[in-house]
Scaffold this motif. Structure first.
Motif, PDB file in Angstrom:
ATOM      1  N   UNK A 141      31.385 -54.670 -29.244  1.00 55.55           N
ATOM      2  CA  UNK A 141      29.832 -53.851 -29.117  1.00 55.55           C
ATOM      3  C   UNK A 141      29.064 -53.450 -28.073  1.00 55.55           C
ATOM      4  N   UNK A 142      29.569 -52.947 -27.012  1.00 57.35           N
ATOM      5  CA  UNK A 142      29.197 -52.372 -25.538  1.00 57.35           C
ATOM      6  C   UNK A 142      30.761 -51.767 -25.155  1.00 57.35           C
ATOM      7  N   UNK A 143      29.814 -51.145 -24.122  1.00 59.39           N
ATOM      8  CA  UNK A 143      31.018 -49.891 -23.838  1.00 59.39           C
ATOM      9  C   UNK A 143      31.176 -50.428 -21.596  1.00 59.39           C
ATOM     10  N   UNK A 144      31.744 -50.177 -21.201  1.00 61.13           N
ATOM     11  CA  UNK A 144      32.228 -50.401 -19.395  1.00 61.13           C
ATOM     12  C   UNK A 144      31.846 -48.902 -18.911  1.00 61.13           C
ATOM     13  N   UNK A 145      31.653 -47.581 -19.030  1.00 61.02           N
ATOM     14  CA  UNK A 145      31.694 -46.434 -18.785  1.00 61.02           C
ATOM     15  C   UNK A 145      30.038 -45.976 -19.494  1.00 61.02           C
ATOM     16  N   UNK A 146      29.686 -44.666 -18.604  1.00 60.94           N
ATOM     17  CA  UNK A 146      28.360 -44.313 -19.122  1.00 60.94           C
ATOM     18  C   UNK A 146      29.388 -42.491 -19.336  1.00 60.94           C
ATOM     19  N   UNK A 147      30.605 -42.361 -19.409  1.00 59.61           N
ATOM     20  CA  UNK A 147      31.573 -41.565 -20.001  1.00 59.61           C
ATOM     21  C   UNK A 147      31.609 -40.666 -21.195  1.00 59.61           C
ATOM     22  N   UNK A 148      31.648 -41.748 -22.551  1.00 63.42           N
ATOM     23  CA  UNK A 148      31.323 -40.998 -23.732  1.00 63.42           C
ATOM     24  C   UNK A 148      30.245 -41.327 -24.780  1.00 63.42           C
ATOM     25  N   UNK A 149      28.966 -41.726 -23.635  1.00 58.00           N
ATOM     26  CA  UNK A 149      28.098 -41.322 -23.939  1.00 58.00           C
ATOM     27  C   UNK A 149      28.000 -40.160 -25.055  1.00 58.00           C
ATOM     28  N   UNK A 207      29.364 -34.049 -19.248  1.00 59.63           N
ATOM     29  CA  UNK A 207      29.698 -35.033 -20.081  1.00 59.63           C
ATOM     30  C   UNK A 207      31.263 -35.276 -20.116  1.00 59.63           C
ATOM     31  N   UNK A 208      31.865 -35.073 -19.437  1.00 65.48           N
ATOM     32  CA  UNK A 208      33.038 -35.399 -18.514  1.00 65.48           C
ATOM     33  C   UNK A 208      33.151 -36.145 -17.408  1.00 65.48           C
ATOM     34  N   UNK A 209      33.802 -36.800 -17.114  1.00 68.53           N
ATOM     35  CA  UNK A 209      33.710 -37.098 -15.831  1.00 68.53           C
ATOM     36  C   UNK A 209      35.139 -36.718 -14.891  1.00 68.53           C
ATOM     37  N   UNK A 210      33.952 -36.742 -13.426  1.00 66.78           N
ATOM     38  CA  UNK A 210      34.417 -35.956 -12.275  1.00 66.78           C
ATOM     39  C   UNK A 210      34.072 -37.151 -11.632  1.00 66.78           C
ATOM     40  N   UNK A 211      33.528 -38.209 -11.825  1.00 67.53           N
ATOM     41  CA  UNK A 211      33.843 -39.658 -10.202  1.00 67.53           C
ATOM     42  C   UNK A 211      34.593 -40.366 -11.642  1.00 67.53           C
TER      43      UNK A 211
END
Length: 400
Positions: free
Chosen positions: A163-171, A391-395
């Motif tokens: 229950x943790x994530x590795x990216x900010x992308x989907x928050x 909200x979507x990753x560009x980097x």
């Protein structure tokens, strides 16, 4: 001759117990029964029918397992090591698994390593890692987290399981809340502590429901090089420009291993050994509350020279009378500072907890703020940074 006669007698006895069948599978229970009744004959039984006992090792005594392990029975060695682990006798367990670990099956290796990790036997895990024996699985993932290794080493499946994530992308920010907070950490204990803080806050939101919403915990490894300088926890936020940040978030909680808690520019720095009361204290700083112990000299030089309400809980009575009921505060050395209560509060001593008076002050500050809250993006701008906000990753994300 006497020993051979004993073995012959044992065979005859076991065959009779097994209804005179030549199939081991049919009289395996007889072997086990006899081994339990005659522990001294366990070795002889093993020589006669090893498979019979290998399938029933968990029913044997520790003494019987030891005798079989001394015969280099790998399954008995593994069972013996696990039995000592379950009893918390790690030294005894290590005597059996350390030299035979490579001989265990992959599943046995994983189970034993997982047991060591669950019991926080990190010295043993480190030894397996250094020798190249630590198998893939939860134990290795736990070890990676304890070493604050890069997110690329962490399995997405493991992260989801814990229950943790590795990216900010989907928050995604929650629109019903006044403020949305990113929960970030660079180490394993931080993940557990932040989840606990979030759970505790959600069970009793302060100062009221929907005041704050917290994201899933994001593991960022050592991306921001957080450290304790003069016992004050701080991070290198200049790295923030290299990452994409989700829209709609106001504040950041960054949890590291050491250093005193503080809030700077919409970012809470806190270590994973500090209690929830400190977290709540720092959360109030997001809304402009000041400490009620003596403020640092540098801060006094500008804050204590002002006048009136400089914070929800601090009034500087330079040429004005303090609000009715407010009492002298030690925050400023100029003897002009006042606070709402004569008693110690959560802003002076965190473990006092949040009183109803300060809860109401906090709620009023959210609804009718004296000043605009400083958000983390404001701080990034102050540093001259221009990170991507979308909200979507560009980097690249933390998991790239």
């Amino acid at each position: 001759m006497k020993t051979r006669a004993s073995v012959y007698l044992l065979v005859i006895t076991l065959l009779s117990l097994g209804c005179v069948s030549s199939s081991v599978s049919l009289f395996s229970p007889s072997y086990v029964f006899y081994a339990q009744k005659r522990p001294s004959q366990a070795v002889a039984i093993y020589h006669l029918a090893p498979n019979a006992l290998n399938t029933q090792l968990d029913t044997l005594s520790t003494l019987q397992l030891r005798r079989l392990a001394e015969l280099k029975n790998i399954n008995a060695t593994y069972q013996l090591a696990m039995r000592f682990l379950q009893k918390g006798d790690y030294s005894a367990a290590q005597l059996w698994w350390q030299t035979r670990f490579d001989s265990f099956s992959r599943l046995q290796q994983q189970r034993l390593a997982d047991h060591l990790a669950a019991d926080q036997q990190w010295q043993a895990i480190s030894m397996l890692w250094r020798s190249g024996q630590l198998p893939n699985g939860n134990a290795k993932q736990s070890w990676y987290l304890r070493q604050s290794m890069a997110t690329a080493n962490i399995s997405p499946q493991y992260a989801e399981q814990h229950q943790f994530v590795l990216s900010l992308n989907d928050l995604k920010a929650q629109p019903q809340c006044h403020f949305n907070v990113l929960m970030m950490t660079d180490h394993a204990d931080g993940i557990a502590t932040l989840k606990l803080f979030k759970q505790r806050y959600e069970s009793k939101p302060e100062p009221s429901l929907n005041s704050f919403c917290f994201s899933e915990v994001v593991y960022v490894a050592d991306q921001f090089q957080c450290n304790s300088s003069d016992n004050v926890l701080q991070c290198d936020w200049y790295q923030a420009e290299d990452y994409t940040w989700p829209a709609g978030f106001d504040f950041i909680v960054m949890m590291s291993e050491q250093g005193s808690a503080n809030v700077r520019g919409g970012i809470m720095h806190i270590n994973s050994t500090q209690p929830y009361a400190v977290f709540l204290h720092e959360l109030m700083h997001f809304n402009g509350f000041e400490d009620e112990y003596t403020l640092p000299t540098q801060k006094q030089q500008w804050l204590c020279q002002q006048q009136g309400h400089v914070a929800p809980n601090l009034f500087i009575a330079r040429q004005l009378k303090p609000p009715v009921g407010w009492q002298k505060s030690i925050a400023c050395n100029n003897n002009l500072a006042y606070k709402p209560s004569p008693d110690w509060s959560i802003m002076q001593y965190q473990l006092m907890g949040l009183s109803e008076q300060y809860r109401q002050l906090w709620q009023k500050q959210i609804n009718q703020p004296l000043t605009k809250p400083v958000r983390f993006l404001d701080y990034f701008a102050f540093l001259g940074l221009k990170p991507s906000i979308t909200m979507a990753s560009t980097k690249h994300s933390f998991s790239d």
